[in-house]
Write an enzyme that holds these catalytic residues in place. Structure first.
Site, PDB file in Angstrom:
ATOM      1  N   ASP A  33       0.854  -1.198   0.000  1.00  0.00           N
ATOM      2  CA  ASP A  33       0.000   0.000   0.000  1.00  0.00           C
ATOM      3  C   ASP A  33       0.885   1.242   0.000  1.00  0.00           C
ATOM      4  O   ASP A  33       2.035   1.205   0.437  1.00  0.00           O
ATOM      5  CB  ASP A  33      -0.930   0.027   1.233  1.00  0.00           C
ATOM      6  CG  ASP A  33      -2.232   0.776   0.960  1.00  0.00           C
ATOM      7  OD1 ASP A  33      -3.293   0.135   0.886  1.00  0.00           O
ATOM      8  OD2 ASP A  33      -2.176   2.025   0.794  1.00  0.00           O
ATOM      9  N   ASN A  86      -5.174  -5.109  -6.920  1.00  0.00           N
ATOM     10  CA  ASN A  86      -6.413  -4.452  -6.502  1.00  0.00           C
ATOM     11  C   ASN A  86      -6.339  -2.949  -6.289  1.00  0.00           C
ATOM     12  O   ASN A  86      -7.351  -2.254  -6.394  1.00  0.00           O
ATOM     13  CB  ASN A  86      -6.859  -5.155  -5.189  1.00  0.00           C
ATOM     14  CG  ASN A  86      -7.850  -4.363  -4.393  1.00  0.00           C
ATOM     15  OD1 ASN A  86      -9.019  -4.275  -4.776  1.00  0.00           O
ATOM     16  ND2 ASN A  86      -7.415  -3.784  -3.291  1.00  0.00           N
ATOM     17  N   TYR A 152     -12.119   6.463 -15.169  1.00  0.00           N
ATOM     18  CA  TYR A 152     -12.161   5.273 -14.296  1.00  0.00           C
ATOM     19  C   TYR A 152     -12.684   4.068 -15.074  1.00  0.00           C
ATOM     20  O   TYR A 152     -12.108   2.980 -15.042  1.00  0.00           O
ATOM     21  CB  TYR A 152     -13.053   5.588 -13.094  1.00  0.00           C
ATOM     22  CG  TYR A 152     -13.206   4.474 -12.100  1.00  0.00           C
ATOM     23  CD1 TYR A 152     -12.219   4.208 -11.156  1.00  0.00           C
ATOM     24  CD2 TYR A 152     -14.359   3.684 -12.083  1.00  0.00           C
ATOM     25  CE1 TYR A 152     -12.371   3.185 -10.225  1.00  0.00           C
ATOM     26  CE2 TYR A 152     -14.519   2.666 -11.163  1.00  0.00           C
ATOM     27  CZ  TYR A 152     -13.516   2.420 -10.234  1.00  0.00           C
ATOM     28  OH  TYR A 152     -13.667   1.403  -9.323  1.00  0.00           O
ATOM     29  N   LYS A 156     -11.035   0.428 -15.985  1.00  0.00           N
ATOM     30  CA  LYS A 156     -11.627  -0.835 -15.518  1.00  0.00           C
ATOM     31  C   LYS A 156     -11.996  -1.746 -16.702  1.00  0.00           C
ATOM     32  O   LYS A 156     -11.909  -2.967 -16.595  1.00  0.00           O
ATOM     33  CB  LYS A 156     -12.818  -0.567 -14.594  1.00  0.00           C
ATOM     34  CG  LYS A 156     -12.415   0.125 -13.280  1.00  0.00           C
ATOM     35  CD  LYS A 156     -11.398  -0.698 -12.482  1.00  0.00           C
ATOM     36  CE  LYS A 156     -11.077  -0.106 -11.125  1.00  0.00           C
ATOM     37  NZ  LYS A 156     -10.079  -0.897 -10.363  1.00  0.00           N
ATOM     38  N   THR A 187     -16.835   0.309   1.365  1.00  0.00           N
ATOM     39  CA  THR A 187     -15.470   0.403   1.890  1.00  0.00           C
ATOM     40  C   THR A 187     -15.361   1.730   2.635  1.00  0.00           C
ATOM     41  O   THR A 187     -16.218   2.608   2.481  1.00  0.00           O
ATOM     42  CB  THR A 187     -14.449   0.347   0.733  1.00  0.00           C
ATOM     43  OG1 THR A 187     -14.740   1.403  -0.174  1.00  0.00           O
ATOM     44  CG2 THR A 187     -14.514  -0.971  -0.012  1.00  0.00           C
TER      45      THR A 187
HETATM   46  N1  LIG Z   1     -15.645   0.413  -3.137  1.00  0.00           N
HETATM   47  C1  LIG Z   1     -16.304   0.274  -4.266  1.00  0.00           C
HETATM   48  O1  LIG Z   1     -17.477   0.608  -4.352  1.00  0.00           O
HETATM   49  C2  LIG Z   1     -15.617  -0.322  -5.466  1.00  0.00           C
HETATM   50  C3  LIG Z   1     -16.409  -0.816  -6.509  1.00  0.00           C
HETATM   51  C4  LIG Z   1     -15.791  -1.369  -7.610  1.00  0.00           C
HETATM   52  C5  LIG Z   1     -14.421  -1.433  -7.683  1.00  0.00           C
HETATM   53  N2  LIG Z   1     -13.669  -0.941  -6.662  1.00  0.00           N
HETATM   54  C6  LIG Z   1     -12.221  -1.041  -6.805  1.00  0.00           C
HETATM   55  O2  LIG Z   1     -11.716  -1.774  -5.700  1.00  0.00           O
HETATM   56  C7  LIG Z   1     -10.350  -1.449  -5.488  1.00  0.00           C
HETATM   57  C8  LIG Z   1     -10.142  -1.139  -4.033  1.00  0.00           C
HETATM   58  O3  LIG Z   1     -10.922  -0.010  -3.690  1.00  0.00           O
HETATM   59  P1  LIG Z   1     -11.559   0.187  -2.234  1.00  0.00           P
HETATM   60  O4  LIG Z   1     -12.973   0.541  -2.425  1.00  0.00           O
HETATM   61  O5  LIG Z   1     -11.181  -0.940  -1.354  1.00  0.00           O
HETATM   62  O6  LIG Z   1     -10.834   1.557  -1.837  1.00  0.00           O
HETATM   63  P2  LIG Z   1     -10.005   1.992  -0.563  1.00  0.00           P
HETATM   64  O7  LIG Z   1      -9.661   3.414  -0.795  1.00  0.00           O
HETATM   65  O8  LIG Z   1     -10.731   1.601   0.683  1.00  0.00           O
HETATM   66  O9  LIG Z   1      -8.676   1.105  -0.670  1.00  0.00           O
HETATM   67  C9  LIG Z   1      -7.744   1.306  -1.690  1.00  0.00           C
HETATM   68  C10 LIG Z   1      -6.346   1.139  -1.115  1.00  0.00           C
HETATM   69  O10 LIG Z   1      -5.420   1.322  -2.205  1.00  0.00           O
HETATM   70  C11 LIG Z   1      -4.359   2.143  -1.750  1.00  0.00           C
HETATM   71  N3  LIG Z   1      -3.764   2.864  -2.873  1.00  0.00           N
HETATM   72  C12 LIG Z   1      -4.276   3.919  -3.566  1.00  0.00           C
HETATM   73  N4  LIG Z   1      -3.403   4.333  -4.477  1.00  0.00           N
HETATM   74  C13 LIG Z   1      -2.307   3.532  -4.382  1.00  0.00           C
HETATM   75  C14 LIG Z   1      -1.065   3.477  -5.058  1.00  0.00           C
HETATM   76  N5  LIG Z   1      -0.753   4.351  -6.016  1.00  0.00           N
HETATM   77  N6  LIG Z   1      -0.170   2.525  -4.709  1.00  0.00           N
HETATM   78  C15 LIG Z   1      -0.456   1.647  -3.706  1.00  0.00           C
HETATM   79  N7  LIG Z   1      -1.617   1.662  -3.031  1.00  0.00           N
HETATM   80  C16 LIG Z   1      -2.531   2.589  -3.356  1.00  0.00           C
HETATM   81  C17 LIG Z   1      -5.006   3.105  -0.752  1.00  0.00           C
HETATM   82  O11 LIG Z   1      -4.043   3.673   0.128  1.00  0.00           O
HETATM   83  C18 LIG Z   1      -5.998   2.192  -0.053  1.00  0.00           C
HETATM   84  O12 LIG Z   1      -5.427   1.580   1.073  1.00  0.00           O
HETATM   85  C19 LIG Z   1     -10.049  -0.291  -6.438  1.00  0.00           C
HETATM   86  O13 LIG Z   1      -9.388  -0.796  -7.589  1.00  0.00           O
HETATM   87  C20 LIG Z   1     -11.430   0.238  -6.793  1.00  0.00           C
HETATM   88  O14 LIG Z   1     -11.434   0.864  -8.046  1.00  0.00           O
HETATM   89  C21 LIG Z   1     -14.234  -0.405  -5.544  1.00  0.00           C
END
Ligand SMILES: NC(=O)c1ccc[n+]([C@@H]2O[C@H](COP(=O)([O-])OP(=O)(O)OC[C@H]3O[C@@H](n4cnc5c(N)ncnc54)[C@H](O)[C@@H]3O)[C@@H](O)[C@H]2O)c1
Length: 249
Positions: A33, A86, A152, A156, A187
């Site tokens: 992270d 992820n 975005y 994706k 989240t």
């Molecule tokens: N939450 C949703 O509704 C949702 C829906 C579909 C897809 N997603 C996808 O799920 C994945 C995780 O998202 P989430 O909702 O858990 O978000 P989140 O913000 O809770 O977690 C994402 C994590 O990634 C880390 N991060 C961000 N940029 C980074 C980088 N450059 N290098 C290393 N780490 C980095 C952040 O510090 C964080 O800990 C993402 O790819 C997001 O696009 C989320």
């Protein structure tokens, strides 16, 4: 011997929930992270379960950082069996024609290049070792079009293409590569946004046939299933987990 997983974005949300579920199953975890405090906290929580874990502070958009987390995984645990590719960001939600070029570059850098770099260097290790299993995080916005998320959504959809094409090229080498496409999931990031905009939460829920958001734990169950040998004959698939959201589009 224990299996080893790399989880990017392991400090929060889907990455945290998946890292914890892997640990519950005895899998050692390399938590990657950019957020050091949260990443370290995940490692502490895993260690409390009596399972080994290591944190690597890395920006997935930087290729040297990606090589570094792969190296730490090899040095610490020997092999890499599972990879949850992820880490990602969502962007400002502005209409596309109001979006700064800087924001476009940042989203593409983290969500697309970051995932491709991870794929490039983790899959290389896996193929050398006879195979492995990878799950990429796509999104509903990776399977349908939606407004205010053009960049975005482009990244994706790119995740989906990368997933399918990797299988065409490397399934013969023992690689399984799948993607999950979550709908809106509660989240920490999403929770905070909806706390500030409660009317947005209600309208998001109304657009989902099951009338609620997903939970990180529900997504983690799917990711861990896909990573492990229980899903041995699932390859190149994109599994939607969205309470029926995209089925109605
Ligand atoms: N939450 C949703 O509704 C949702 C829906 C579909 C897809 N997603 C996808 O799920 C994945 C995780 O998202 P989430 O909702 O858990 O978000 P989140 O913000 O809770 O977690 C994402 C994590 O990634 C880390 N991060 C961000 N940029 C980074 C980088 N450059 N290098 C290393 N780490 C980095 C952040 O510090 C964080 O800990 C993402 O790819 C997001 O696009 C989320």
């Amino acid at each position: 011997m224990s299996h080893t997983a790399i989880v990017t974005g392991g400090g929060s949300g889907l990455g945290y929930a998946t890292a914890m579920l892997l640990a519950e199953k005895g899998v050692q975890v390399v938590v990657v992270d950019i957020d050091e405090a949260n990443g370290q906290k995940t490692v502490e929580d895993i260690e409390k379960k009596g399972v080994k874990a290591v944190f690597v502070k890395a920006d997935v958009a930087k290729v040297e950082d990606v090589k570094q987390y792969v190296q730490v995984a090899k040095d610490t645990f020997g092999t890499i069996d599972y990879f949850f590719n992820n880490a990602g960001i969502s962007g400002s939600g502005q209409p596309f024609l109001n979006t700064d070029v800087d924001e476009i570059e940042q989203i593409v850098g983290i969500n697309m290049l970051g995932a491709l770099y991870g794929m490039r260097f983790v899959a290389e290790e896996m193929v050398k070792n006879g195979g492995g299993s990878i799950v990429n995080t796509a999104s509903s916005a990776g399977v349908i079009g939606q407004s205010t998320v053009v960049t975005y959504s482009a990244t994706k959809h790119g995740i989906v293409g990368m997933t399918k094409s990797m299988v065409a090229e490397y399934a013969k080498d023992g690689l399984r590569v799948n993607a999950v496409a979550p709908g809106p999931t509660e989240t920490p990031m999403v929770k905070k946004y909806f706390e500030a905009n409660p009317q947005m939460k209600e309208s998001a829920e109304q657009g989902i046939p099951q009338k609620r958001l997903g939970t990180p734990e529900e997504v983690a169950e799917l990711v861990v299933f896909l990573l492990t040998s229980k899903a041995a004959y699932i390859n190149g698939d994109v599994i939607r987990i969205d309470g029926g959201f995209t089925s109605t589009k």
